[in-house]
Enzyme design. Sequence first.
Site, PDB file in Angstrom:
ATOM      1  N   ASP A 198      27.683  33.950  70.568  1.00  0.00           N
ATOM      2  CA  ASP A 198      27.392  32.531  70.836  1.00  0.00           C
ATOM      3  C   ASP A 198      27.420  31.767  69.506  1.00  0.00           C
ATOM      4  O   ASP A 198      26.683  32.090  68.577  1.00  0.00           O
ATOM      5  CB  ASP A 198      26.023  32.416  71.494  1.00  0.00           C
ATOM      6  N   ASP A 222      32.059  28.244  73.512  1.00  0.00           N
ATOM      7  CA  ASP A 222      31.419  28.857  72.339  1.00  0.00           C
ATOM      8  C   ASP A 222      30.722  30.168  72.664  1.00  0.00           C
ATOM      9  O   ASP A 222      29.927  30.643  71.872  1.00  0.00           O
ATOM     10  CB  ASP A 222      30.424  27.872  71.701  1.00  0.00           C
ATOM     11  N   GLU A 223      31.043  30.742  73.819  1.00  0.00           N
ATOM     12  CA  GLU A 223      30.243  31.871  74.276  1.00  0.00           C
ATOM     13  C   GLU A 223      31.104  32.872  75.027  1.00  0.00           C
ATOM     14  O   GLU A 223      31.909  32.485  75.871  1.00  0.00           O
ATOM     15  CB  GLU A 223      29.204  31.286  75.246  1.00  0.00           C
TER      16      GLU A 223
HETATM   17  P1  TTP Z   1      25.041  26.116  73.464  1.00  0.00           P
HETATM   18  O1  TTP Z   1      25.531  27.430  72.969  1.00  0.00           O
HETATM   19  O2  TTP Z   1      24.044  26.106  74.560  1.00  0.00           O
HETATM   20  O3  TTP Z   1      24.409  25.278  72.269  1.00  0.00           O
HETATM   21  P2  TTP Z   1      24.838  25.202  70.766  1.00  0.00           P
HETATM   22  O4  TTP Z   1      25.967  26.100  70.443  1.00  0.00           O
HETATM   23  O5  TTP Z   1      25.052  23.750  70.431  1.00  0.00           O
HETATM   24  O6  TTP Z   1      23.514  25.656  70.002  1.00  0.00           O
HETATM   25  P3  TTP Z   1      22.908  27.115  69.841  1.00  0.00           P
HETATM   26  O7  TTP Z   1      22.886  27.367  68.354  1.00  0.00           O
HETATM   27  O8  TTP Z   1      21.547  27.035  70.415  1.00  0.00           O
HETATM   28  O9  TTP Z   1      23.803  28.057  70.577  1.00  0.00           O
HETATM   29  O10 TTP Z   1      26.258  25.226  73.934  1.00  0.00           O
HETATM   30  C1  TTP Z   1      27.504  25.232  73.271  1.00  0.00           C
HETATM   31  C2  TTP Z   1      28.131  23.848  73.256  1.00  0.00           C
HETATM   32  O11 TTP Z   1      28.290  23.356  74.595  1.00  0.00           O
HETATM   33  C3  TTP Z   1      27.288  22.828  72.544  1.00  0.00           C
HETATM   34  O12 TTP Z   1      27.570  22.784  71.149  1.00  0.00           O
HETATM   35  C4  TTP Z   1      27.607  21.560  73.252  1.00  0.00           C
HETATM   36  C5  TTP Z   1      28.004  21.972  74.649  1.00  0.00           C
HETATM   37  N1  TTP Z   1      26.898  21.681  75.595  1.00  0.00           N
HETATM   38  C6  TTP Z   1      26.943  20.509  76.324  1.00  0.00           C
HETATM   39  O13 TTP Z   1      27.889  19.752  76.216  1.00  0.00           O
HETATM   40  N2  TTP Z   1      25.912  20.239  77.177  1.00  0.00           N
HETATM   41  C7  TTP Z   1      24.830  21.066  77.321  1.00  0.00           C
HETATM   42  O14 TTP Z   1      23.904  20.768  78.090  1.00  0.00           O
HETATM   43  C8  TTP Z   1      24.792  22.280  76.553  1.00  0.00           C
HETATM   44  C9  TTP Z   1      23.640  23.230  76.684  1.00  0.00           C
HETATM   45  C10 TTP Z   1      25.854  22.532  75.725  1.00  0.00           C
HETATM   46 MG    MG Z   2      25.968  28.111  71.025  1.00  0.00          MG
END
Ligand code: TTP
Ligand code: MG
Length: 362
Positions: free
Chosen positions: A12, A110-111
């Site tokens: 992630d 991103d995952e």
């Molecule tokens: P996440 O992996 O949930 O968040 P993140 O990568 O920003 O932060 P973390 O370090 O906690 O992993 O989500 C990945 C991307 O997806 C995030 O950068 C933006 C997008 N996203 C949205 O557009 N809406 C949302 O509600 C979420 C949770 C994520």
């Molecule tokens: Mg993330």
Amino acid sequence: MGLEQRQIIHVDMDAFYAQVEMRDNPKLRTVPLILAKDPLKTGGRGVVATANYLARRSGVHSAMSAQEAKKLVPNAVFLTPNFEKYKQVSKAVHKIFHEYTDMIEPIAFDEAYLDVTSNKLGIHNPVVLAHRMQQEIWAKLNLTCSTGISYNKFIAKMASEYNKPVGVTIIHEAYAIDFLKSQPISSFRGIGKKTLPQMQALNILNGSDLYDKSEEFLLQHFGKLGYNLYRRVRGIDNRPVEWQRERKSIGKEATFIPPLTNNGQIKKALNKLATELVNVLQREQLHGQTLVVKIRDVEFATITKRLTQVDFYPNKSTELVIVAEKILATLALEERPIRLLGITMTGLAPVTFENINLPLFE
Ligand code: TTP
Ligand code: MG
């Protein structure tokens, strides 16, 4: 033991959209950054996609209204998400994944889950692999991610969140239940905004509380989710990493006896082939940029010709027939009956990256 245990890595990216923007513009690295349309310009509509860690410190988080975020951090920089860019970054990250394994299940830009039980590097220790992957992503793309390693998907995902950013967390089977019991109930995947208050009302605040509930109880209160959670908290999750073998092309062809002698017959045949082709593309969730038409006449003279476009062809048979006819029209065919027709789509890519739904954005 018997069967070899699966080794799954959940990767992630850290603060993904925000990190990419900070990478590309150093000025953004030292300010609170919020990925959302500026509420001043939208009249207050709009939702936060993500924020950098500086902004998060003030309580900003994904899915919060942009207006609310602005109240929390008045001096934050607002940036409209550039999905095309994140898609390209995601592609580059996946290219690195593929050096390790092709068994990749993307969950979002991103995952992803990676099954590295047997991997291309022949490295048995998944911690070494995960670490190497993180280093490579950093070296090549200047981005950090966190990884979770375990024998099932559920725990691997929880583990990647356990130590963010730039974390590597491994949960061995022997410690899985202890780990699960120690986690707050909000970190169990499947428990979101709606279910969390219900859990709290039943005094289920962590994995341990969940573990103490009977299967009947959880089923009664949470249905299918309860059924799953009863198993998850016991370390049971047999879902495989759902990856797609990368296909280079998908094609359909047919031989005609008697051979085709007029345009009407050809069109009908193309229609049928295109429909079959689209069915497979849909099922495999792929689309392509190059359409190839193959034609063979009764003298066995065979011609193939391709047409590539910048955008992916829509997975619609009527559209593909139009393209195929266009290709056929460019061929200097002998006036001989046609024995075989084929159409093939190549330049394939998963549709998942295109149609990824981000319901939070208008
Ligand atoms: P996440 O992996 O949930 O968040 P993140 O990568 O920003 O932060 P973390 O370090 O906690 O992993 O989500 C990945 C991307 O997806 C995030 O950068 C933006 C997008 N996203 C949205 O557009 N809406 C949302 O509600 C979420 C949770 C994520
Ligand atoms: Mg993330």
